[in-house]
Design a protein around this motif. Sequence first.
Motif, mmCIF file in Angstrom:
data_model
loop_
_atom_site.group_PDB
_atom_site.id
_atom_site.type_symbol
_atom_site.label_atom_id
_atom_site.label_comp_id
_atom_site.label_asym_id
_atom_site.label_seq_id
_atom_site.Cartn_x
_atom_site.Cartn_y
_atom_site.Cartn_z
ATOM 1 N N ASP A 4 -20.165 -13.241 -6.103
ATOM 2 C CA ASP A 4 -19.136 -13.796 -6.971
ATOM 3 C C ASP A 4 -18.953 -12.932 -8.157
ATOM 4 O O ASP A 4 -17.790 -12.505 -8.355
ATOM 5 C CB ASP A 4 -19.540 -14.926 -7.815
ATOM 6 C CG ASP A 4 -19.824 -16.133 -6.669
ATOM 7 O OD1 ASP A 4 -19.129 -16.111 -5.703
ATOM 8 O OD2 ASP A 4 -20.450 -17.280 -7.050
ATOM 9 N N THR A 5 -19.880 -12.079 -8.835
ATOM 10 C CA THR A 5 -19.883 -11.022 -9.829
ATOM 11 C C THR A 5 -18.893 -9.812 -9.248
ATOM 12 O O THR A 5 -18.024 -9.401 -9.767
ATOM 13 C CB THR A 5 -21.157 -10.716 -10.372
ATOM 14 O OG1 THR A 5 -21.712 -11.750 -10.722
ATOM 15 C CG2 THR A 5 -20.750 -9.679 -11.588
ATOM 16 N N SER A 6 -19.383 -9.418 -8.058
ATOM 17 C CA SER A 6 -18.475 -8.178 -7.292
ATOM 18 C C SER A 6 -17.330 -8.608 -6.983
ATOM 19 O O SER A 6 -16.278 -7.757 -7.096
ATOM 20 C CB SER A 6 -19.303 -7.724 -6.362
ATOM 21 O OG SER A 6 -19.262 -8.673 -5.230
ATOM 22 N N GLU A 7 -16.920 -9.731 -6.718
ATOM 23 C CA GLU A 7 -15.671 -10.079 -6.239
ATOM 24 C C GLU A 7 -14.720 -10.345 -7.555
ATOM 25 O O GLU A 7 -13.491 -9.914 -7.439
ATOM 26 C CB GLU A 7 -15.524 -11.653 -5.474
ATOM 27 C CG GLU A 7 -16.046 -11.427 -4.220
ATOM 28 C CD GLU A 7 -15.194 -10.457 -3.206
ATOM 29 O OE1 GLU A 7 -13.914 -10.556 -3.522
ATOM 30 O OE2 GLU A 7 -15.891 -9.970 -2.262
ATOM 31 N N GLN A 8 -15.305 -10.784 -8.871
ATOM 32 C CA GLN A 8 -14.562 -10.950 -9.761
ATOM 33 C C GLN A 8 -14.121 -9.632 -10.619
ATOM 34 O O GLN A 8 -13.322 -9.219 -11.001
ATOM 35 C CB GLN A 8 -15.574 -11.715 -10.892
ATOM 36 C CG GLN A 8 -15.629 -13.348 -10.607
ATOM 37 C CD GLN A 8 -16.624 -14.051 -11.586
ATOM 38 O OE1 GLN A 8 -17.159 -13.218 -12.258
ATOM 39 N NE2 GLN A 8 -16.324 -15.326 -11.687
ATOM 40 N N LEU A 9 -15.371 -8.794 -10.500
ATOM 41 C CA LEU A 9 -15.038 -7.475 -10.716
ATOM 42 C C LEU A 9 -14.235 -6.773 -10.021
ATOM 43 O O LEU A 9 -13.136 -5.938 -10.436
ATOM 44 C CB LEU A 9 -16.447 -6.496 -10.634
ATOM 45 C CG LEU A 9 -16.447 -5.178 -11.118
ATOM 46 C CD1 LEU A 9 -16.114 -5.159 -12.586
ATOM 47 C CD2 LEU A 9 -17.669 -4.530 -10.857
ATOM 48 N N ARG A 10 -13.864 -7.030 -8.827
ATOM 49 C CA ARG A 10 -12.765 -6.241 -7.861
ATOM 50 C C ARG A 10 -11.541 -6.720 -8.329
ATOM 51 O O ARG A 10 -10.581 -6.126 -8.353
ATOM 52 C CB ARG A 10 -13.270 -6.462 -6.469
ATOM 53 C CG ARG A 10 -12.467 -5.584 -5.495
ATOM 54 C CD ARG A 10 -12.815 -5.759 -3.926
ATOM 55 N NE ARG A 10 -14.372 -5.230 -3.947
ATOM 56 C CZ ARG A 10 -15.146 -5.678 -3.420
ATOM 57 N NH1 ARG A 10 -15.087 -6.926 -2.737
ATOM 58 N NH2 ARG A 10 -16.434 -5.180 -3.104
ATOM 59 N N ALA A 11 -11.548 -7.985 -8.720
ATOM 60 C CA ALA A 11 -10.099 -8.579 -8.831
ATOM 61 C C ALA A 11 -9.638 -8.265 -10.026
ATOM 62 O O ALA A 11 -8.492 -7.835 -10.361
ATOM 63 C CB ALA A 11 -10.315 -10.060 -8.557
ATOM 64 N N GLU A 12 -10.748 -8.053 -11.037
ATOM 65 C CA GLU A 12 -10.325 -7.571 -12.493
ATOM 66 C C GLU A 12 -9.626 -6.199 -12.293
ATOM 67 O O GLU A 12 -8.679 -5.793 -12.913
ATOM 68 C CB GLU A 12 -11.528 -7.520 -13.404
ATOM 69 C CG GLU A 12 -11.196 -7.037 -14.727
ATOM 70 C CD GLU A 12 -10.359 -8.292 -15.550
ATOM 71 O OE1 GLU A 12 -9.605 -7.972 -16.376
ATOM 72 O OE2 GLU A 12 -10.598 -9.594 -15.500
ATOM 73 N N LEU A 13 -10.444 -5.438 -11.653
ATOM 74 C CA LEU A 13 -9.857 -4.176 -11.715
ATOM 75 C C LEU A 13 -8.493 -3.752 -10.869
ATOM 76 O O LEU A 13 -7.651 -3.032 -11.265
ATOM 77 C CB LEU A 13 -11.044 -2.926 -10.979
ATOM 78 C CG LEU A 13 -12.225 -2.993 -11.796
ATOM 79 C CD1 LEU A 13 -13.228 -2.265 -10.876
ATOM 80 C CD2 LEU A 13 -12.144 -2.208 -12.983
ATOM 81 N N LYS A 14 -8.294 -4.574 -9.750
ATOM 82 C CA LYS A 14 -7.245 -4.555 -8.973
ATOM 83 C C LYS A 14 -6.120 -5.063 -10.196
ATOM 84 O O LYS A 14 -5.108 -4.309 -10.052
ATOM 85 C CB LYS A 14 -7.099 -5.600 -7.954
ATOM 86 C CG LYS A 14 -5.864 -5.592 -7.217
ATOM 87 C CD LYS A 14 -5.931 -6.309 -6.029
ATOM 88 C CE LYS A 14 -4.807 -6.319 -5.294
ATOM 89 N NZ LYS A 14 -3.477 -6.268 -5.775
ATOM 90 N N SER A 15 -6.342 -6.316 -10.887
ATOM 91 C CA SER A 15 -5.055 -6.585 -11.700
ATOM 92 C C SER A 15 -5.022 -5.468 -12.944
ATOM 93 O O SER A 15 -3.756 -5.230 -13.145
ATOM 94 C CB SER A 15 -5.760 -7.815 -12.547
ATOM 95 O OG SER A 15 -4.899 -8.223 -13.468
ATOM 96 N N LEU A 16 -5.926 -4.924 -13.303
ATOM 97 C CA LEU A 16 -5.616 -3.658 -14.427
ATOM 98 C C LEU A 16 -4.759 -2.638 -13.765
ATOM 99 O O LEU A 16 -3.888 -2.008 -14.117
ATOM 100 C CB LEU A 16 -7.020 -3.300 -14.806
ATOM 101 C CG LEU A 16 -7.037 -2.102 -15.676
ATOM 102 C CD1 LEU A 16 -6.380 -2.402 -17.075
ATOM 103 C CD2 LEU A 16 -8.386 -1.696 -16.125
ATOM 104 N N ALA A 17 -5.537 -2.211 -12.446
ATOM 105 C CA ALA A 17 -4.465 -1.148 -11.714
ATOM 106 C C ALA A 17 -3.021 -1.576 -11.536
ATOM 107 O O ALA A 17 -2.143 -0.743 -11.738
ATOM 108 C CB ALA A 17 -5.316 -0.905 -10.490
ATOM 109 N N ASP A 18 -2.863 -3.071 -11.186
ATOM 110 C CA ASP A 18 -1.480 -3.307 -10.878
ATOM 111 C C ASP A 18 -0.816 -3.203 -12.115
ATOM 112 O O ASP A 18 0.481 -2.741 -12.190
ATOM 113 C CB ASP A 18 -1.540 -4.768 -10.280
ATOM 114 C CG ASP A 18 -2.080 -4.749 -9.052
ATOM 115 O OD1 ASP A 18 -2.094 -3.859 -8.038
ATOM 116 O OD2 ASP A 18 -2.477 -5.823 -8.178
ATOM 117 N N THR A 19 -1.302 -3.584 -13.444
ATOM 118 C CA THR A 19 -0.608 -3.672 -14.501
ATOM 119 C C THR A 19 -0.135 -2.250 -14.966
ATOM 120 O O THR A 19 0.936 -2.085 -15.392
ATOM 121 C CB THR A 19 -1.397 -4.500 -15.719
ATOM 122 O OG1 THR A 19 -1.643 -5.723 -15.105
ATOM 123 C CG2 THR A 19 -0.643 -4.455 -17.022
#
Length: 100
Positions: A4-19
Motif C-alpha cells: 500500500d505504501t509503495s502504491e501510494q508513493l507511486r501514485a503521488e509521484l505520478k500526480s506530481l509528474a503530471d502536474t
Amino acid sequence: MSKDTSEQLRAELKSLADTLEEVLSSSSEKSKDEVEKLRTRAQRALKESRTRLSETGDAIARQTREAASRADDYVHEKPWTGVGIGAAVGLVLGVLLTRR
C-alpha cells in the motif's frame, strides 16, 4: 515497505509528474493568470509530495529499526540458531557467486 505504501508513493509521484508536465507543456499557450494558477498547483503538489515522502521515509526507517531489533532479540535468545542461519546464508551466497 508495504505494498500500500509503495502504491501510494507511486501514485503521488505520478500526480506530481503530471502536474509539472502540464505546467511545462502549456505555459506558452496559457494566459498569465492560468500559468500562475498552474504554478501554484504545482508548488502545492510538490510540497505535499515532499511531506508524504518524508513521512514514508520515516515509516521505512521505523520498520527497519523494529526488524533489526527483533532480529537482535532473536539472536540473543537463540544464538546457535542465528549462527546456523548465518552459515546457511553464507553457503548459499558462496555457491551462487562461484557459479558466475
